[in-house]
Design a protein around this motif. Structure first.
Motif, PDB file in Angstrom:
ATOM      1  N   LEU A  24      32.583   5.510  16.996  1.00  0.00           N
ATOM      2  CA  LEU A  24      31.199   5.798  17.626  1.00  0.00           C
ATOM      3  C   LEU A  24      31.247   6.932  17.278  1.00  0.00           C
ATOM      4  O   LEU A  24      31.917   7.162  19.415  1.00  0.00           O
ATOM      5  CB  LEU A  24      30.518   4.435  18.504  1.00  0.00           C
ATOM      6  CG  LEU A  24      30.406   3.383  17.498  1.00  0.00           C
ATOM      7  CD1 LEU A  24      29.906   2.302  18.668  1.00  0.00           C
ATOM      8  CD2 LEU A  24      29.761   2.821  16.504  1.00  0.00           C
TER       9      LEU A  24
ATOM     10  N   GLY B  83      28.676   9.251  19.364  1.00  0.00           N
ATOM     11  CA  GLY B  83      27.880   9.421  19.924  1.00  0.00           C
ATOM     12  C   GLY B  83      26.737  10.198  19.716  1.00  0.00           C
ATOM     13  O   GLY B  83      26.947  10.775  18.779  1.00  0.00           O
ATOM     14  N   PHE B  84      26.411  10.658  21.375  1.00  0.00           N
ATOM     15  CA  PHE B  84      25.945  12.031  21.340  1.00  0.00           C
ATOM     16  C   PHE B  84      26.269  13.681  20.885  1.00  0.00           C
ATOM     17  O   PHE B  84      26.146  14.171  20.972  1.00  0.00           O
ATOM     18  CB  PHE B  84      24.707  12.218  21.939  1.00  0.00           C
ATOM     19  CG  PHE B  84      24.117  10.577  22.443  1.00  0.00           C
ATOM     20  CD1 PHE B  84      22.849  11.201  21.442  1.00  0.00           C
ATOM     21  CD2 PHE B  84      24.796  10.115  23.150  1.00  0.00           C
ATOM     22  CE1 PHE B  84      22.007   9.086  21.751  1.00  0.00           C
ATOM     23  CE2 PHE B  84      23.329   8.352  23.197  1.00  0.00           C
ATOM     24  CZ  PHE B  84      22.458   8.925  22.290  1.00  0.00           C
TER      25      PHE B  84
ATOM     26  N   GLN C 176      30.075  14.247  29.431  1.00  0.00           N
ATOM     27  CA  GLN C 176      29.699  12.811  29.463  1.00  0.00           C
ATOM     28  C   GLN C 176      29.216  11.161  30.484  1.00  0.00           C
ATOM     29  O   GLN C 176      28.954  11.030  30.730  1.00  0.00           O
ATOM     30  CB  GLN C 176      31.361  12.317  29.229  1.00  0.00           C
ATOM     31  CG  GLN C 176      31.672  12.506  27.707  1.00  0.00           C
ATOM     32  CD  GLN C 176      31.051  12.679  26.342  1.00  0.00           C
ATOM     33  OE1 GLN C 176      30.884  11.301  26.219  1.00  0.00           O
ATOM     34  NE2 GLN C 176      30.435  13.008  25.546  1.00  0.00           N
TER      35      GLN C 176
ATOM     36  N   THR D 177      22.944  -2.887  21.783  1.00  0.00           N
ATOM     37  CA  THR D 177      24.235  -1.470  22.060  1.00  0.00           C
ATOM     38  C   THR D 177      24.658  -0.700  23.504  1.00  0.00           C
ATOM     39  O   THR D 177      25.881  -0.116  23.489  1.00  0.00           O
ATOM     40  CB  THR D 177      22.674   0.121  21.475  1.00  0.00           C
ATOM     41  OG1 THR D 177      21.790  -0.395  22.549  1.00  0.00           O
ATOM     42  CG2 THR D 177      22.238  -1.240  20.294  1.00  0.00           C
TER      43      THR D 177
ATOM     44  N   MET E  34      28.263   1.691  24.392  1.00  0.00           N
ATOM     45  CA  MET E  34      28.312   3.148  24.425  1.00  0.00           C
ATOM     46  C   MET E  34      28.806   3.212  26.003  1.00  0.00           C
ATOM     47  O   MET E  34      29.633   3.718  26.198  1.00  0.00           O
ATOM     48  CB  MET E  34      26.799   3.136  24.425  1.00  0.00           C
ATOM     49  CG  MET E  34      27.247   5.212  24.787  1.00  0.00           C
ATOM     50  SD  MET E  34      25.425   5.898  24.060  1.00  0.00           S
ATOM     51  CE  MET E  34      24.879   5.405  26.425  1.00  0.00           C
TER      52      MET E  34
ATOM     53  N   LYS F 193      36.232   5.894  21.820  1.00  0.00           N
ATOM     54  CA  LYS F 193      35.442   5.573  20.169  1.00  0.00           C
ATOM     55  C   LYS F 193      34.796   4.366  19.839  1.00  0.00           C
ATOM     56  O   LYS F 193      34.595   4.194  18.937  1.00  0.00           O
ATOM     57  CB  LYS F 193      35.210   6.834  19.614  1.00  0.00           C
ATOM     58  CG  LYS F 193      34.514   7.975  20.744  1.00  0.00           C
ATOM     59  CD  LYS F 193      34.622   9.518  20.061  1.00  0.00           C
ATOM     60  CE  LYS F 193      34.801  10.812  21.125  1.00  0.00           C
ATOM     61  NZ  LYS F 193      33.677  11.182  21.158  1.00  0.00           N
TER      62      LYS F 193
ATOM     63  N   HIS G 268      26.769   8.024  15.280  1.00  0.00           N
ATOM     64  CA  HIS G 268      25.325   7.095  15.737  1.00  0.00           C
ATOM     65  C   HIS G 268      26.545   6.742  17.450  1.00  0.00           C
ATOM     66  O   HIS G 268      27.887   6.941  17.048  1.00  0.00           O
ATOM     67  CB  HIS G 268      25.024   6.505  15.075  1.00  0.00           C
ATOM     68  CG  HIS G 268      23.836   6.254  15.128  1.00  0.00           C
ATOM     69  ND1 HIS G 268      23.002   5.843  16.326  1.00  0.00           N
ATOM     70  CD2 HIS G 268      22.352   6.305  14.891  1.00  0.00           C
ATOM     71  CE1 HIS G 268      21.608   5.641  16.170  1.00  0.00           C
ATOM     72  NE2 HIS G 268      21.047   5.594  15.158  1.00  0.00           N
ATOM     73  N   PHE G 269      25.672   6.640  18.068  1.00  0.00           N
ATOM     74  CA  PHE G 269      25.847   5.824  19.615  1.00  0.00           C
ATOM     75  C   PHE G 269      26.406   3.998  19.401  1.00  0.00           C
ATOM     76  O   PHE G 269      26.203   3.088  19.991  1.00  0.00           O
ATOM     77  CB  PHE G 269      25.760   5.996  20.478  1.00  0.00           C
ATOM     78  CG  PHE G 269      24.099   5.421  20.676  1.00  0.00           C
ATOM     79  CD1 PHE G 269      23.536   3.896  21.583  1.00  0.00           C
ATOM     80  CD2 PHE G 269      23.015   5.740  20.333  1.00  0.00           C
ATOM     81  CE1 PHE G 269      21.902   3.568  21.472  1.00  0.00           C
ATOM     82  CE2 PHE G 269      21.663   5.861  20.648  1.00  0.00           C
ATOM     83  CZ  PHE G 269      21.270   4.844  20.996  1.00  0.00           C
TER      84      PHE G 269
ATOM     85  N   HIS H 138      23.191  13.737  14.212  1.00  0.00           N
ATOM     86  CA  HIS H 138      23.426  13.271  15.337  1.00  0.00           C
ATOM     87  C   HIS H 138      22.030  13.638  16.117  1.00  0.00           C
ATOM     88  O   HIS H 138      21.226  13.002  16.900  1.00  0.00           O
ATOM     89  CB  HIS H 138      23.538  14.638  15.812  1.00  0.00           C
ATOM     90  CG  HIS H 138      25.628  14.384  15.729  1.00  0.00           C
ATOM     91  ND1 HIS H 138      25.977  13.736  17.036  1.00  0.00           N
ATOM     92  CD2 HIS H 138      26.583  15.002  15.593  1.00  0.00           C
ATOM     93  CE1 HIS H 138      27.242  13.292  16.576  1.00  0.00           C
ATOM     94  NE2 HIS H 138      27.644  14.346  15.103  1.00  0.00           N
TER      95      HIS H 138
ATOM     96  N   ALA I 288      20.378   9.841  15.957  1.00  0.00           N
ATOM     97  CA  ALA I 288      21.030   9.199  16.937  1.00  0.00           C
ATOM     98  C   ALA I 288      20.483   9.483  18.011  1.00  0.00           C
ATOM     99  O   ALA I 288      19.770   8.666  19.169  1.00  0.00           O
ATOM    100  CB  ALA I 288      22.351   9.584  17.020  1.00  0.00           C
ATOM    101  N   THR I 289      19.927  10.733  18.319  1.00  0.00           N
ATOM    102  CA  THR I 289      18.957  11.053  19.674  1.00  0.00           C
ATOM    103  C   THR I 289      17.385  10.769  19.926  1.00  0.00           C
ATOM    104  O   THR I 289      17.182  10.166  20.467  1.00  0.00           O
ATOM    105  CB  THR I 289      18.987  12.775  19.913  1.00  0.00           C
ATOM    106  OG1 THR I 289      20.462  13.068  20.021  1.00  0.00           O
ATOM    107  CG2 THR I 289      18.456  12.876  21.011  1.00  0.00           C
TER     108      THR I 289
END
Length: 310
Positions: free
Chosen positions: A14, A16-17, A24, A77, A81, A90, A176-177, A269, A272-273
């Protein structure tokens, strides 16, 4: 890698952002705060409804169910994360990813169903006030929620089982997260035509159907309100469904915005945001929307927390 796994991979990443280490802690703190606000805010709504006999009505019964589903929705979710950020890992296993897809779809669609049921409740209350208690009896309310759960469980089970037939050979990075269904289908190296057909058909039937019901309910509500002579009466009647209408607009507008923005930018991305809006922000804001302009909820919350609620 598990040699007995037909998917070709035993785990995914994953992404993430952001992959920048200095961001982080900021991301962790932000999402932990939003998650705690979501959980505690919706728990307070559930406690308020269950503890105050004045709130033992269909509208608040559905609201308590919505708050429960919102807690479960974000819990599907965000905790994973946060754990990944804290452990600087990840990785999400194949089994956990399929499980996450199942519960994410389950609670997302249940949100939609509950919003449509609440719209029907407001339609009956405003358009048929004399028959409201007869129509919206406890048996019907329980049946509506039960049928919603059954349909959501069957849909989630179908979507998850359809994922099991796919193979993931090379690309295991999910931009994605969480394990989002559409992103997973794009990463599959086997034929996804049937999966896409099932996914879009379910979206039309289980997403568009309830939305059409909401639009119909509010078209009738608007017609009834227009028939009220006094402006004060119109405002008082509309105020009974203003909170629900706000939540419906927030949920559907943010979800529509996510998919329009992702289609326009073609950036995973960015998608995802944007998806944070309906996966985190909307469930977090729902308790505030329903409590700020509701005297009964504010009174119940005041008794629970022992302080004046704004």
């Amino acid at each position: 890698m598990d040699p007995g796994n037909d998917t070709g991979t035993s785990a995914f990443l994953l992404m993430g952002f952001s992959e920048e280490p200095e961001l982080q802690p900021l991301i962790f703190g932000l999402f932990l705060s939003m998650y705690l606000i979501t959980v505690f805010g919706n728990l307070l709504i559930i406690l308020a409804v269950s503890s105050d006999s004045r709130l033992h009505t269909p509208m608040y019964y559905f609201l308590a169910n919505l708050s429960f589903v919102d807690i479960c929705f974000t819990s599907t979710t965000i905790p994973k994360m946060l754990v990944n950020i804290q452990t600087q890992s990840k990785v999400i296993t194949y089994d956990d990813c399929i499980t996450q897809i199942y519960f994410f779809i389950l609670f997302a669609v249940m949100d939609v169903f509950l919003l449509s049921v609440m719209a029907y409740d407001r339609f009956v209350a405003i358009c048929h006030p004399l028959h409201y208690t007869i129509i919206m009896n406890p048996q019907l309310c329980g049946l509506l929620v039960l049928l919603s759960w059954i349909m959501c469980v069957l849909n989630s089970l179908l979507q998850s089982l359809m994922m099991l037939r796919l193979s993931f050979c090379t690309q295991v990075e999910i931009p994605h997260f969480f394990c989002e269904l559409n992103e997973m289908l794009q990463l599959a190296c086997s034929d996804t035509f049937l999966n896409n057909v099932v996914m879009y058909l379910a979206a039309v039937l289980l997403g568009g159907g309830p939305f059409a019901g909401i639009l119909y309910s509010y078209s009738k509500i608007v017609s009834s309100i227009r028939g009220i002579a006094s402006a004060k009466g119109k405002f008082k009647t509309f105020s009974t469904c203003a909170s629900h209408l706000s939540v419906v607009c927030l949920f559907y507008c943010t979800m529509l915005g996510v998919y329009l923005s992702s289609a326009a930018t073609q950036s995973s991305h960015s998608s995802a945001t944007a998806s944070v809006m309906y996966t985190v922000v909307t469930p977090m804001l729902n308790p505030f929307i329903y409590s700020l302009r509701n005297r009964d909820i504010k009174s119940a919350l005041k008794r629970i927390v022992g302080v004046q609620v704004m």
